[in-house]
Scaffold this active site. Structure first.
Site, mmCIF file in Angstrom:
data_model
loop_
_atom_site.group_PDB
_atom_site.id
_atom_site.type_symbol
_atom_site.label_atom_id
_atom_site.label_comp_id
_atom_site.label_asym_id
_atom_site.label_seq_id
_atom_site.Cartn_x
_atom_site.Cartn_y
_atom_site.Cartn_z
ATOM 1 N N ALA A 59 0.672 6.478 -8.686
ATOM 2 C CA ALA A 59 2.258 6.766 -8.591
ATOM 3 C C ALA A 59 2.594 6.001 -9.981
ATOM 4 C CB ALA A 59 2.659 5.471 -7.867
ATOM 5 N N GLY A 60 4.342 6.520 -9.969
ATOM 6 C CA GLY A 60 4.903 6.940 -11.076
ATOM 7 C C GLY A 60 3.932 7.267 -12.500
ATOM 8 N N GLY A 71 7.767 7.965 -7.058
ATOM 9 C CA GLY A 71 8.476 9.385 -7.577
ATOM 10 C C GLY A 71 9.654 8.233 -8.203
ATOM 11 N N ASN A 127 1.455 13.587 -8.124
ATOM 12 C CA ASN A 127 2.240 14.541 -7.018
ATOM 13 C C ASN A 127 4.075 14.716 -7.648
ATOM 14 O OD1 ASN A 127 3.411 15.881 -4.622
ATOM 15 N ND2 ASN A 127 3.274 13.808 -3.337
ATOM 16 N N THR A 128 5.043 13.771 -7.297
ATOM 17 C CA THR A 128 6.696 14.043 -7.766
ATOM 18 C C THR A 128 6.591 14.709 -9.450
ATOM 19 O OG1 THR A 128 7.131 12.014 -6.176
ATOM 20 C CG2 THR A 128 8.682 13.192 -7.637
ATOM 21 N N LYS A 140 -7.055 8.044 1.741
ATOM 22 C CA LYS A 140 -6.000 7.113 0.098
ATOM 23 C C LYS A 140 -5.599 5.887 1.029
ATOM 24 C CE LYS A 140 -2.448 8.813 -2.123
ATOM 25 N NZ LYS A 140 -2.009 7.200 -2.724
#
Lengths: 259, 259, 259, 259
Positions: free
Chosen positions: C186-187, C158, C208-209, C97
């Site tokens: 992301a986001g 994040g 993830n976050t 990635k």
């Protein structure tokens, strides 16, 4: 600009301003001047009705500005009605910007109590300009009870978030159809918001915090004045529709340099 | 307003306009006049370079307006470079609004090809004002290769949808930090959009479709002019922050009518 | 759900997960299990390549999960290429990635450097899954250089702000047309964001976050799993169009109670 | 999921569904089954009260589903009250989804008339679930008159535009504080909208058009069911806050490959 007509009176400015939150009354006076406003709203509770000279009112030229007493701080219909009567009895005005705001947290109006208070005040001969939500069905009720304007919020008082819903303001404009002025009141944070309100069909805006708490209130007042004029002109000029389909600025005919 | 400086030249207006899509060249001329613009962009491919008198250029007073040739219609870096050279060779200008737009459907710029073309043109002595995306990393690259301005879109050409992302424009403003002007180009649909661009820190806007296709282009040009001035003033005045927490316009002190 | 195919390999899950920011590796392991994910991304720089037993990797069952090394922390194309090579040399994977993120402040990718790095890595035999912006022209370039997927951000890493622009993601989906998977990376802040990504035509999401920093990461992992399935189903089922014109749920025919 | 409790009755599903707009009653029956719903709303005016066998009701297993008669098509409080009485008299139910919708154009509820009708019906022993605006002050009134739930719109009926204002729904959730269920009713267009409603704190959603008019209603019903569960789980798990400040997924500690 055509004059703005409220309850039979004509005004050249479509920007109304408030008088709260300024660092000093001198700055307020200068900002009022720069705004070009003719209607100035003032909280009845802030006016020292007995000693007017030493108060806020001493800074507002009553030959130049039309005073619009408001019922800020009133949580119920009863309080608002009482406050309006007090203002009239003290000789302030029989015009009233009616605010019935149950929560100090959200500062959002109570639509049901506002209609109730408006009905009482209209019957008592007041010229009622109610602060209301952006709900067009509520606006219809306010018209039915005889209000002289409808003043929906753009967003909550003091937040500077502009028009939360352009569509709801547009719906109110459609509902009212010019019978009384629609004045976007609360939430205007920047000139772009004021312009957008007029572009959407509002007849005027009322701005307080965005001017009073700007870095330079006098310059911001002037900016708001220009923006209101821009929005007014644009509404009449007829804006292009928003489109999902891009369209080239330069037609393809007569292309050179692509042989 | 302070003058807008691009590549050492000063301009009093912060509104640039296009020349496409007008119903007639007479209306275009009047709208240009009403806009107060000093920079007027024109597609190189639309200019009849051999018979200038009978063309678009006959309607633009070159003593009054600075012509900004653009490469509209160019799908690749090579085409755009070639078109810019052609314009300069024909005596139009060594300034160029660089557009590299691969798709006629979306009309969105190719950021990579734009950087490539910009690099070539800067080395050849052009003053390059690139039309670009709202990506601040791309803006950084354009600065690095020596562009004289950065011209991010608000939204796609001709859509009138305003600023799709105020935050991304703000990020470009932060990135550029005044080294060259940031000009929001494309997507402006109404004066409120133009004001918002300036409030967000853009130094100028370029408007074409929103004026040319308005119901009354001349009135809309004037509205845009006012809005740009409003946005400029507001940026310097310092707007209030947007807030999730409402704040009353009228302080609680000295309340009357609630005893 | 149909399998998700990347570079010839099939996966039953359309939810990829990260391994950073968990309070403990035990919680991470449980959340991975609850998510149903089969692809797990891990920052090359966080892997202790010499003492794998004591590290993050000891908590990831490599028989169950496909490891996707990422180049988080790389600011330039060169760094990212070097990091990918290091991971392959250490036996981690030839999948990567690719992240090229110049600013630690915005954590937004550099589209130009990403294309450059991708080109190098594809030529060296890597299976490249690039983290990129939501610009469809950049996505096109990434396809042209041979990437095995396109991984646009929804919003910045994040932030949990979901899809800043549904339209831009839709444009990437249109651009890619199923040739490789589109993975929103992301986001994503909540299941609704994950569902929306799939509804918009993305083939998968990477989260993830939003899982790792949730109050209860294991429950949130499960919620994300359900949302991805919901979004996948809805895309295939065909959602109703968004409409400006309301439409009654109950036809007028056969009305009773209104005589 | 914990059971949803309305007026003392418990339900395992948090997805309510409507019965209008299906291509056929067979498809409706299958979609109801796939949705997992236990509460099914039906317009009183559509029910053939005398010949129930041949009607809509023949397709709804009344041992499985709780019927929630609604007053769709009623323009005034009086009409709605009369319709509710008619439904009860015919043995349908003493529960009523109260709809007072003055305009067939906007299909938006009349908040004032809704409160009036609710007050009358509660006093007559009905269990009243009112369809209302997203105004929390109106929600407060509905609670005060004894409603068994509050059902704010996400957006207008049939538009599929999701939650126009997440903040206003959140404000209603704060206002109601669990005393009765908050059910987002109208505007849900896709599973992401349903998930978002639950994430925002709504206790349930009611979906009609988005299922009935989907390309594949049965698959969409299943997708909605999953999304509701995802949103419910996420609310309890505790989502990350939305942030303007990006945050890296991979901590910097122990970086390799950047020596």
């Amino acid at each position: 600009m055509e004059p703005l007509v409220i309850a039979g009176r004509s005004f050249n400015s479509r920007l109304m301003v408030g008088t709260g939150k300024y660092d000093s009354l001198e700055v307020m006076r200068e900002a009022l001047d720069a705004s070009g406003a003719e209607i100035v709203t003032v909280a009845v509770r802030r006016v020292n009705l007995d000693a007017r000279e030493a108060s806020l009112l001493a800074y507002i030229d009553l030959d130049r500005y039309t005073l619009l007493p408001n019922t800020a701080g009133c949580h119920t219909a009863e309080e608002a009605v009482r406050t309006a009567r007090l203002a009239r009895a003290a000789g302030l005005s029989n015009w009233v910007k009616l605010e019935v705001i149950p929560d100090d947290g959200t500062l959002l109006p109570d639509p049901i109590a506002t209609v109730e208070a408006a009905e009482v005040l209209v019957k008592e001969g007041f010229v009622v300009l109610p602060y209301t939500t952006d709900d067009h069905v509520v606006a219809r009720r306010l018209l039915e009870v005889g209000c002289a304007a409808v003043m929906p919020y753009g967003s909550a008082i003091g937040t500077g978030r502009g028009l939360e819903s352009v569509e709801r303001i547009a719906r109110i404009v459609d509902e009212v159809r010019g019978r009384v002025p629609v004045v976007v009141d609360a939430g205007i944070g920047a000139p772009s918001d004021a312009a957008l309100a007029l572009e959407t069909g509002a007849d005027a805006v009322l701005v307080n915090t965005a001017i009073a708490r700007a870095g330079d209130p006098v310059a911001m007042a002037r900016a708001m004045r220009l923006a209101v004029e821009a929005g007014y002109l644009a509404r009449r000029a007829g804006r292009i529709p928003k489109s999902g389909v891009p369209s080239p600025s330069s037609p393809e005919a007569g292309v050179v340099g692509r042989s």
